[in-house]
Design a protein around this motif. Structure first.
Motif, mmCIF file in Angstrom:
data_model
loop_
_atom_site.group_PDB
_atom_site.id
_atom_site.type_symbol
_atom_site.label_atom_id
_atom_site.label_comp_id
_atom_site.label_asym_id
_atom_site.label_seq_id
_atom_site.Cartn_x
_atom_site.Cartn_y
_atom_site.Cartn_z
ATOM 1 N N LEU A 111 0.826 -1.207 0.000
ATOM 2 C CA LEU A 111 0.000 0.000 0.000
ATOM 3 C C LEU A 111 0.857 1.254 0.000
ATOM 4 C CD1 LEU A 111 -2.801 -1.110 2.480
ATOM 5 C CD2 LEU A 111 -2.985 -0.850 -0.004
ATOM 6 N N ILE A 112 1.949 1.242 0.765
ATOM 7 C CA ILE A 112 2.853 2.396 0.779
ATOM 8 C C ILE A 112 3.474 2.593 -0.596
ATOM 9 C CG2 ILE A 112 5.031 3.265 1.705
ATOM 10 C CD1 ILE A 112 4.262 1.927 4.381
ATOM 11 N N PHE A 113 3.873 1.499 -1.226
ATOM 12 C CA PHE A 113 4.485 1.637 -2.554
ATOM 13 C C PHE A 113 3.469 2.123 -3.584
ATOM 14 C CE2 PHE A 113 5.734 0.106 -6.746
ATOM 15 C CZ PHE A 113 7.017 0.634 -6.835
ATOM 16 N N GLN A 114 2.309 1.510 -3.602
ATOM 17 C CA GLN A 114 1.323 1.846 -4.624
ATOM 18 C C GLN A 114 0.782 3.267 -4.459
ATOM 19 O OE1 GLN A 114 0.360 0.049 -7.328
ATOM 20 N NE2 GLN A 114 1.924 -1.462 -6.781
ATOM 21 N N VAL A 117 4.901 5.842 -2.800
ATOM 22 C CA VAL A 117 6.177 5.825 -3.511
ATOM 23 C C VAL A 117 5.981 6.027 -5.010
ATOM 24 C CG1 VAL A 117 8.219 4.445 -4.054
ATOM 25 C CG2 VAL A 117 7.248 4.390 -1.747
ATOM 26 N N LYS A 118 4.978 5.373 -5.584
ATOM 27 C CA LYS A 118 4.760 5.525 -7.030
ATOM 28 C C LYS A 118 4.451 6.976 -7.395
ATOM 29 C CE LYS A 118 2.735 2.242 -9.480
ATOM 30 N NZ LYS A 118 1.772 1.189 -9.939
ATOM 31 N N SER A 119 3.730 7.654 -6.547
ATOM 32 C CA SER A 119 3.423 9.062 -6.797
ATOM 33 C C SER A 119 4.682 9.913 -6.742
ATOM 34 C CB SER A 119 2.405 9.555 -5.767
ATOM 35 O OG SER A 119 2.188 10.945 -5.895
ATOM 36 N N LYS A 175 -1.273 7.870 6.936
ATOM 37 C CA LYS A 175 -2.085 8.908 6.292
ATOM 38 C C LYS A 175 -1.760 9.004 4.809
ATOM 39 C CE LYS A 175 -3.230 13.847 6.460
ATOM 40 N NZ LYS A 175 -2.985 15.139 7.177
ATOM 41 N N GLU A 176 -0.472 9.109 4.476
ATOM 42 C CA GLU A 176 -0.055 9.289 3.089
ATOM 43 C C GLU A 176 -0.403 8.078 2.221
ATOM 44 O OE1 GLU A 176 2.734 11.638 5.743
ATOM 45 O OE2 GLU A 176 1.756 9.671 5.749
#
Length: 212
Positions: A111-114, A117-119, A175-176
């Motif tokens: 979830l953090i990557f998608q 990080v991708k953004s 949150k992010e």
């Protein structure tokens, strides 16, 4: 002084630095910018052939994998994060193993990557199938975590240990990354207690950086 090669916004580097700060251990931080591929340079690969961060250098020791680094740091002096008894350490390792294999790998990290990080890295939109699968995993694992934390303030009892530092670290980006933590009151309360420790504030990364 020990040297830590890492990317401060990464939960893996952040939790190592927080443990060191909590224990009063000085680390010489060498910034490895994952957004620029510095983890794949020949010099860094000579320290850590996996090309990941963090890596700790202490004399002739080259130690990679954040959990191993946390345990090594906590073994430098007597402390409650890594108590010197087999049962206590087994309980901590149980939660650290769960964090590595299930909580982070299957739920938080995708979830953090998608979603974050991708953004930051301009890697395109989140993959809906990956997000759906990781969200299901998050709810599955958070249910277990919430039920456990309903019984006690920290993962292994009345005081924080390395287990809490490990399991709490990916929630720094809840949150992010839109981690669905809201239904889990005991997890939210516990995370608040863990992140209220001064060590997290003292090692907090710049907010604009990526959480790779």
């Amino acid at each position: 002084m020990m040297t830590l090669y890492g990317f401060p916004p990464s939960p893996n580097t952040w939790k190592v630095r927080a443990v060191a700060a909590h224990l009063g251990l000085a680390l010489d931080l060498k910034f490895i910018d994952l957004t620029k591929g510095q983890q794949r340079t020949p010099d860094y690969l000579a320290l850590n052939p996996t090309g990941r961060t963090p890596t700790l250098v202490d004399g002739d020791l080259r130690l990679w994998e954040s959990t191993a680094i946390m345990q090594y740091l906590a073994s430098q002096k007597p402390n409650s994060l890594w108590p010197n008894n087999p049962r206590g350490r087994a309980d901590i390792m149980r939660w650290q193993s769960w964090q590595l294999q299930h909580w982070s790998k299957e739920a938080c990290e995708p979830l953090i990557f998608q979603r974050l990080v991708k953004s930051i890295m301009n890697l395109g939109a989140p993959d809906p199938a990956i997000v759906e699968k990781a969200t299901e995993a998050f709810h599955r694992e958070a249910t277990v975590l919430d039920a456990h934390l309903a019984k006690q303030p920290y993962l292994t009892g009345a005081e924080p240990t390395l287990a809490d530092f490990s399991v709490a670290s990916p929630l720094a980006y809840s949150k992010e990354a839109q981690l669905p933590i809201e239904p889990y009151r005991h997890v939210r309360d516990w995370f608040g207690r863990v992140f209220a420790l001064p060590a997290w504030r003292d090692t907090a990364p710049q907010p604009a950086a990526a959480a790779a």
